[in-house]
Scaffold this active site. Structure first.
Site, PDB file in Angstrom:
ATOM      1  N   ASP A 214       0.835  -1.205  -0.063  1.00 19.84           N
ATOM      2  CA  ASP A 214      -0.035   0.057   0.220  1.00 19.84           C
ATOM      3  C   ASP A 214       0.788   1.259  -0.037  1.00 19.84           C
ATOM      4  OD1 ASP A 214      -2.796   0.735   0.232  1.00 19.84           O
ATOM      5  OD2 ASP A 214      -2.036   1.871   2.150  1.00 19.84           O
ATOM      6  N   GLU A 277       2.223  -0.167  -4.835  1.00 23.09           N
ATOM      7  CA  GLU A 277       1.270   0.978  -5.012  1.00 23.09           C
ATOM      8  C   GLU A 277       1.773   2.314  -5.349  1.00 23.09           C
ATOM      9  OE1 GLU A 277      -3.211   2.818  -4.067  1.00 23.09           O
ATOM     10  OE2 GLU A 277      -1.600   2.528  -2.380  1.00 23.09           O
TER      11      GLU A 277
END
Ligand code: NOJ
Length: 546
Positions: A214, A277
């Site tokens: 993330d 990401e």
């Protein structure tokens, strides 16, 4: 002018290709995939129950958004224990069953790792905030107030408002790139790095095949905490975060060391994948492969989501991305995820089929988002059912419409839950569901399945070289054509981005045979020098006689 041929890259082992290069990834948002206990929220047992579907569809790996213990302020992206399953989703035993059932079907399992911030409820933060002298004080980012007594600098939260919250107990501010319930960890602290590496090892030892990390470009912040510069082009309809260019709060050079550290942990367990990401322009994105490819195996490429849906723009994007990749860097493509409007909502149902063919024929690992294969579109969510905290902070930016439940059959709640679903389904759920679409030769689900099968059968599609094809200018404005080449086979892909009919000259390499069309009934047709394309039609051409 034809773009140069970009050749396949050898796999991580130096010979052949790694599974994460030739394979396809399918993202599951666990709250919305399949509920088995009637609470209206999906769970791990639900995912296990649907593995046969994923094997039938023909994907190679699933990436599961977070299911760790969490107060769910940001639906699991606020982790209170990196090594536990939240009871909402099940137990560790359920996870172990999921991974062994997935592996039995030759499906890889990729977890979502959320290292930039924990939950405010994580015991590390409780200890950190207790006093300035706490042993874990430096595990998070604490600063004294600015000279005016306000926040230490001008950094903003991605979810609206300041990124600093003052803690009464000690009079200092803590930094949170997202919600105040998501304090950022201090990755400059070696103890934090060690603890997070242990969390990775905990899941690697349970057999996971990789991680999607993330907001990986956020992990390191400017050491001097300098103010971000104003963005003179800011428009009021944009989210508040765009008021400033995020120059000092993320994308700092030191982050590459941190990523290399994580990568080294994964490599000790064999061929595991690290996906990052990253929302950055191409020239910055590709730096995340790291020096000597020590960075992310796949820095997520969201450019298809951000580029206007026009043939010329997409053709230019693909050429630019291919040219920017470092030697040996493996490409990847994404059309949607749980943070972005659904592809069918953005480009319409007809073009969603072109998008599917594009995603599954470009060079590089494709990531599919659950539900796109049945053409889920924008599901209106009435304000009283709104869930996403971002949408509550900044109206208009909510992500609920792209997180609605998967639709399985013509049954109450489309077979997703026996309870009340946490978000509504589409109005046509009795028809738009897996059961109804799986035997329909014209459905988007059938198209996805055929594309995935073709990709498995032709190494040209999965790992072959890519070459853009030149078209006359009027055609190039509406049609994107390219080739994929491997093992002596050349496939040609021609995509009509417009709702008009076109005739495309096939000046060389023919005759051809249509291997697959987005419009049913044309497969097997022979094509000589001109290819007639229906409105919104895409075709894959191969050598005749197969
Ligand atoms: C990116 C995730 O994809 C998004 O859903 C989440 O809200 C933020 N990171 C914060 O963790």
């Amino acid at each position: 002018m034809e773009a140069p041929i970009k050749a396949p890259t050898p796999g991580a082992g130096g010979c052949g290709t790694a599974w994460w290069q030739s394979g396809t990834v399918y993202q599951i948002y666990p709250r919305s995939f399949q509920d088995t206990d009637g609470d209206g929220v999906g769970d791990l047992r639900g995912i296990t129950a649907r593995l046969d579907y994923l094997a039938w569809l023909g994907v190679d790996a699933v990436w599961i958004s977070p299911f760790y213990r969490s107060p769910m302020a940001d639906f699991g992206y606020d982790v209170a224990d990196y090594c536990a399953v939240d009871p909402l989703f099940g137990t560790l035993a359920d996870f172990d069953a999921l991974i062994s059932e997935a592996h039995r079907r030759k499906l890889k399992v990729i977890l979502d790792f959320v290292p930039n911030h924990s939950s405010i409820a994580h015991p590390w933060f409780t200890e950190s905030r207790a006093s300035r002298m706490s042993a874990k004080r430096d595990w998070y980012i604490w600063r004294d107030p600015g000279p005016d007594g306000g926040p230490p600098n001008n950094w903003l939260s991605n979810f609206g408002g300041p990124a600093w919250t003052r803690d009464e107990a000690t009079g200092q501010y803590y930094y949170h790139a997202f919600l105040p319930e998501q304090p950022d960890l201090n990755w400059r602290n070696p103890e934090v790095r060690a603890a997070m590496h242990d969390a990775l090892r905990f899941w690697l030892a349970r057999g996971v095949d990789g991680f999607r990390v993330d907001v990986i470009w956020h992990l390191i912040k400017d050491e001097g905490f300098r103010d971000n510069p104003q963005n003179p082009d800011f428009q009021p309809h944009q989210a508040g975060i765009n008021r400033f260019h995020q120059v000092y709060s993320c994308d700092r050079p030191e982050v590459l060391d941190i990523i290399a550290g994580m990568r080294a942990v994964l490599r000790a367990y064999g061929e595991r994948v690290l996906i990052g990401e990253i929302y950055l322009p191409i020239e910055r994105l590709v730096t995340y492969y790291g020096p000597g490819l020590t960075g992310a195996d796949l820095p997520f490429n969201f450019q298809l989501i951000q580029t206007p849906w026009r043939a010329e723009a997409v053709a230019a994007l693909v050429a630019e991305y291919e040219a920017a990749l470092p030697e040996g860097g493996w490409p990847n493509w994404v059309l949607g995820n749980h943070d972005q409007p659904r592809i069918a909502a953005r480009v319409g149902e007809a073009q969603a089929r072109i998008a599917a063919m594009l995603l599954l024929t470009l060079r590089g690992t494709p990531t599919l988002y659950y539900g796109d294969e049945i053409g889920l579109g924008h599901v209106p969510v009435p304000p009283e059912r709104a869930q996403d905290p971002w949408g509550r902070n900044e109206p208009g930016h909510g992500r609920d419409p792209e997180r609605t439940p998967m639709q399985w059959e013509d049954a109450p709640n489309a077979g997703f839950t026996a309870g009340t679903p946490w978000l509504p389904l589409t109005g046509d759920a009795n028809r738009r569901n897996v059961d109804e679409l799986r035997d329909d030769s014209r459905s988007i689900l059938t198209l996805y399945r055929r594309l995935l099968s073709l990709r498995r059968d032709h190494s040209a599609l999965s790992v072959g070289a890519w070459r853009g094809l030149a078209l006359p200018p009027d055609l190039a404005a509406e049609v994107f054509a390219y080739e994929r080449i491997a093992d002596g086979e050349t496939l040609r892909i021609v995509l009509n981005f417009s709702n008009q009919e076109w005739s495309v000259p096939l000046d060389e390499g023919g005759p051809w045979q249509i291997l697959l069309s987005t419009h049913s009934g044309r497969a097997g047709d022979r094509v000589e020098r001109q290819l007639r394309l229906e409105p919104d039609e895409g075709v894959i051409l191969g050598p005749p006689g197969r």
